[in-house]
Design a protein around this motif. Sequence first.
Motif, PDB file in Angstrom:
ATOM      1  N   ILE A 154      15.063  16.552 -17.976  1.00 47.40           N
ATOM      2  CA  ILE A 154      16.250  16.531 -18.835  1.00 47.40           C
ATOM      3  C   ILE A 154      17.314  17.515 -18.350  1.00 47.40           C
ATOM      4  O   ILE A 154      18.506  17.229 -18.367  1.00 47.40           O
ATOM      5  CB  ILE A 154      15.866  16.835 -20.292  1.00 47.40           C
ATOM      6  N   GLN A 155      16.878  18.687 -17.897  1.00 46.94           N
ATOM      7  CA  GLN A 155      17.837  19.708 -17.454  1.00 46.94           C
ATOM      8  C   GLN A 155      18.630  19.224 -16.248  1.00 46.94           C
ATOM      9  O   GLN A 155      19.830  19.455 -16.144  1.00 46.94           O
ATOM     10  CB  GLN A 155      17.112  21.010 -17.104  1.00 46.94           C
ATOM     11  N   GLU A 156      17.935  18.542 -15.330  1.00 47.29           N
ATOM     12  CA  GLU A 156      18.607  18.070 -14.117  1.00 47.29           C
ATOM     13  C   GLU A 156      19.199  16.677 -14.296  1.00 47.29           C
ATOM     14  O   GLU A 156      19.827  16.150 -13.381  1.00 47.29           O
ATOM     15  CB  GLU A 156      17.620  18.076 -12.946  1.00 47.29           C
ATOM     16  N   LYS A 157      18.963  16.049 -15.451  1.00 43.84           N
ATOM     17  CA  LYS A 157      19.466  14.699 -15.732  1.00 43.84           C
ATOM     18  C   LYS A 157      19.035  13.739 -14.624  1.00 43.84           C
ATOM     19  O   LYS A 157      19.855  13.017 -14.022  1.00 43.84           O
ATOM     20  CB  LYS A 157      20.984  14.705 -15.895  1.00 43.84           C
ATOM     21  N   HIS A 158      17.740  13.708 -14.410  1.00 41.66           N
ATOM     22  CA  HIS A 158      17.193  12.913 -13.317  1.00 41.66           C
ATOM     23  C   HIS A 158      15.837  12.348 -13.719  1.00 41.66           C
ATOM     24  O   HIS A 158      15.048  13.010 -14.404  1.00 41.66           O
ATOM     25  CB  HIS A 158      17.036  13.802 -12.067  1.00 41.66           C
ATOM     26  N   SER A 159      15.590  11.122 -13.292  1.00 42.55           N
ATOM     27  CA  SER A 159      14.310  10.478 -13.529  1.00 42.55           C
ATOM     28  C   SER A 159      13.859   9.766 -12.265  1.00 42.55           C
ATOM     29  O   SER A 159      14.687   9.351 -11.445  1.00 42.55           O
ATOM     30  CB  SER A 159      14.424   9.463 -14.672  1.00 42.55           C
ATOM     31  N   SER A 160      12.559   9.651 -12.111  1.00 41.53           N
ATOM     32  CA  SER A 160      12.002   8.912 -10.982  1.00 41.53           C
ATOM     33  C   SER A 160      10.963   7.916 -11.475  1.00 41.53           C
ATOM     34  O   SER A 160      10.246   8.188 -12.446  1.00 41.53           O
ATOM     35  CB  SER A 160      11.348   9.856  -9.973  1.00 41.53           C
ATOM     36  N   LEU A 161      10.921   6.788 -10.794  1.00 45.96           N
ATOM     37  CA  LEU A 161       9.883   5.797 -11.022  1.00 45.96           C
ATOM     38  C   LEU A 161       9.060   5.714  -9.741  1.00 45.96           C
ATOM     39  O   LEU A 161       9.615   5.503  -8.662  1.00 45.96           O
ATOM     40  CB  LEU A 161      10.479   4.430 -11.349  1.00 45.96           C
ATOM     41  N   HIS A 162       7.769   5.916  -9.867  1.00 42.56           N
ATOM     42  CA  HIS A 162       6.880   5.862  -8.708  1.00 42.56           C
ATOM     43  C   HIS A 162       5.951   4.659  -8.848  1.00 42.56           C
ATOM     44  O   HIS A 162       5.479   4.362  -9.954  1.00 42.56           O
ATOM     45  CB  HIS A 162       6.032   7.131  -8.607  1.00 42.56           C
ATOM     46  N   ILE A 163       5.701   4.018  -7.723  1.00 39.31           N
ATOM     47  CA  ILE A 163       4.704   2.945  -7.669  1.00 39.31           C
ATOM     48  C   ILE A 163       3.680   3.346  -6.613  1.00 39.31           C
ATOM     49  O   ILE A 163       4.033   3.546  -5.437  1.00 39.31           O
ATOM     50  CB  ILE A 163       5.328   1.589  -7.299  1.00 39.31           C
ATOM     51  N   THR A 164       2.436   3.492  -7.023  1.00 39.75           N
ATOM     52  CA  THR A 164       1.377   3.822  -6.079  1.00 39.75           C
ATOM     53  C   THR A 164       0.712   2.533  -5.593  1.00 39.75           C
ATOM     54  O   THR A 164       0.673   1.529  -6.307  1.00 39.75           O
ATOM     55  CB  THR A 164       0.323   4.727  -6.718  1.00 39.75           C
ATOM     56  N   ALA A 165       0.223   2.567  -4.366  1.00 41.66           N
ATOM     57  CA  ALA A 165      -0.474   1.419  -3.771  1.00 41.66           C
ATOM     58  C   ALA A 165       0.315   0.130  -4.016  1.00 41.66           C
ATOM     59  O   ALA A 165      -0.186  -0.823  -4.640  1.00 41.66           O
ATOM     60  CB  ALA A 165      -1.881   1.309  -4.346  1.00 41.66           C
ATOM     61  N   SER A 166       1.547   0.094  -3.519  1.00 45.93           N
ATOM     62  CA  SER A 166       2.438  -1.038  -3.805  1.00 45.93           C
ATOM     63  C   SER A 166       1.844  -2.361  -3.312  1.00 45.93           C
ATOM     64  O   SER A 166       1.048  -2.412  -2.353  1.00 45.93           O
ATOM     65  CB  SER A 166       3.799  -0.797  -3.169  1.00 45.93           C
ATOM     66  N   HIS A 167       2.263  -3.420  -3.998  1.00 46.11           N
ATOM     67  CA  HIS A 167       1.749  -4.772  -3.739  1.00 46.11           C
ATOM     68  C   HIS A 167       2.932  -5.732  -3.738  1.00 46.11           C
ATOM     69  O   HIS A 167       3.923  -5.489  -4.428  1.00 46.11           O
ATOM     70  CB  HIS A 167       0.753  -5.136  -4.856  1.00 46.11           C
ATOM     71  N   PRO A 168       2.847  -6.837  -2.993  1.00 43.47           N
ATOM     72  CA  PRO A 168       3.963  -7.795  -2.984  1.00 43.47           C
ATOM     73  C   PRO A 168       4.398  -8.253  -4.371  1.00 43.47           C
ATOM     74  O   PRO A 168       5.573  -8.546  -4.594  1.00 43.47           O
ATOM     75  CB  PRO A 168       3.412  -8.964  -2.155  1.00 43.47           C
ATOM     76  N   ARG A 169       3.484  -8.296  -5.336  1.00 41.79           N
ATOM     77  CA  ARG A 169       3.887  -8.727  -6.681  1.00 41.79           C
ATOM     78  C   ARG A 169       4.766  -7.685  -7.384  1.00 41.79           C
ATOM     79  O   ARG A 169       5.336  -7.962  -8.442  1.00 41.79           O
ATOM     80  CB  ARG A 169       2.670  -9.027  -7.544  1.00 41.79           C
ATOM     81  N   GLY A 181       0.787  -1.221   0.000  1.00 44.20           N
ATOM     82  CA  GLY A 181       0.000   0.000   0.000  1.00 44.20           C
ATOM     83  C   GLY A 181       0.822   1.276   0.000  1.00 44.20           C
ATOM     84  O   GLY A 181       0.303   2.352  -0.309  1.00 44.20           O
ATOM     85  N   GLU A 182       2.094   1.168   0.326  1.00 41.28           N
ATOM     86  CA  GLU A 182       2.938   2.368   0.388  1.00 41.28           C
ATOM     87  C   GLU A 182       3.236   2.911  -0.999  1.00 41.28           C
ATOM     88  O   GLU A 182       3.237   2.186  -1.998  1.00 41.28           O
ATOM     89  CB  GLU A 182       4.257   2.061   1.107  1.00 41.28           C
ATOM     90  N   PHE A 183       3.520   4.200  -1.034  1.00 38.98           N
ATOM     91  CA  PHE A 183       3.947   4.890  -2.258  1.00 38.98           C
ATOM     92  C   PHE A 183       5.464   4.792  -2.330  1.00 38.98           C
ATOM     93  O   PHE A 183       6.154   5.110  -1.380  1.00 38.98           O
ATOM     94  CB  PHE A 183       3.490   6.349  -2.201  1.00 38.98           C
ATOM     95  N   ILE A 184       5.969   4.348  -3.464  1.00 37.86           N
ATOM     96  CA  ILE A 184       7.396   4.068  -3.606  1.00 37.86           C
ATOM     97  C   ILE A 184       8.001   4.962  -4.679  1.00 37.86           C
ATOM     98  O   ILE A 184       7.376   5.193  -5.727  1.00 37.86           O
ATOM     99  CB  ILE A 184       7.601   2.592  -3.982  1.00 37.86           C
ATOM    100  N   THR A 185       9.189   5.453  -4.397  1.00 37.49           N
ATOM    101  CA  THR A 185       9.931   6.246  -5.381  1.00 37.49           C
ATOM    102  C   THR A 185      11.332   5.695  -5.528  1.00 37.49           C
ATOM    103  O   THR A 185      12.034   5.477  -4.532  1.00 37.49           O
ATOM    104  CB  THR A 185      10.015   7.725  -4.964  1.00 37.49           C
ATOM    105  N   ILE A 186      11.733   5.477  -6.754  1.00 42.74           N
ATOM    106  CA  ILE A 186      13.094   5.059  -7.091  1.00 42.74           C
ATOM    107  C   ILE A 186      13.686   6.137  -7.997  1.00 42.74           C
ATOM    108  O   ILE A 186      13.020   6.602  -8.923  1.00 42.74           O
ATOM    109  CB  ILE A 186      13.106   3.696  -7.805  1.00 42.74           C
TER     110      ILE A 186
END
Lengths: 116, 110
Positions: B65-80, B16-21
């Motif tokens: 692009i300017q900051e050369k940064h990307s994030s991947l977010h997962i909402t409502a995380s699940h064990p799968r 259920g947690e919100f995840i950011t990578i």
Amino acid sequence: EAGVAQSPRYKIIEKRQSVAFWCNPISGHATLYWYQQILGQGPKLLIQFQNNGVVDDSQLPKDRFSAERLKGVDSTLKIQPAKLEDSAVYLCASSFLWGASYNEQFFGPGTRLTVL
Amino acid sequence: KNEVEQSPQNLTAQEGEFITINCSYSVGISALHWLQQHPGGGIVSLFMLSSGKKKHGRLIATINIQEKHSSLHITASHPRDSAVYICAVSNTGTASKLTFGTGTRLQVTL
């Protein structure tokens, strides 16, 4: 559409033996890649083919590794002789285009090699 | 210093947690890719983006692009969702060659 096929899935050999991996890319994909992924690391490109020609093999240890894609479809990667540090997952990938800005690669399941 | 850096290396979250990578890169790119690798399995492409934001189900990828940064977010995380998430970039000039980060190992628990 069938994905990228690889075999075998697992292989255990002793050092100094030889081993070969096979890859069948997605039909119609001109570009084929072989990657080595050591545990805990990201994949490292070993060799890239465009049809049956080599585009990039700068990181292939050519004294022991060889690869071919004779008819521009299937490919084999060989290690002879194997060393302990060759233990890794060997991933094959293919893509439809080469050199395009947007070029999605499709990966096979990989072959996990253990060298004892 | 690697051309592609990811953080964190390991991440444990409760369902259920919100995840950011996060992913930072130091080279000029034509596209950035987010990939998912399950234990014992191959790699699956999640996103390929060169600007802005993309969403697919519970997954959201953004790039600056300017900051050369990307994030991947997962909402409502699940064990799968437990897997290794890998950031990779296509360098300008060699658009078909990917440079990979070392991955973020995510474990989502009940």
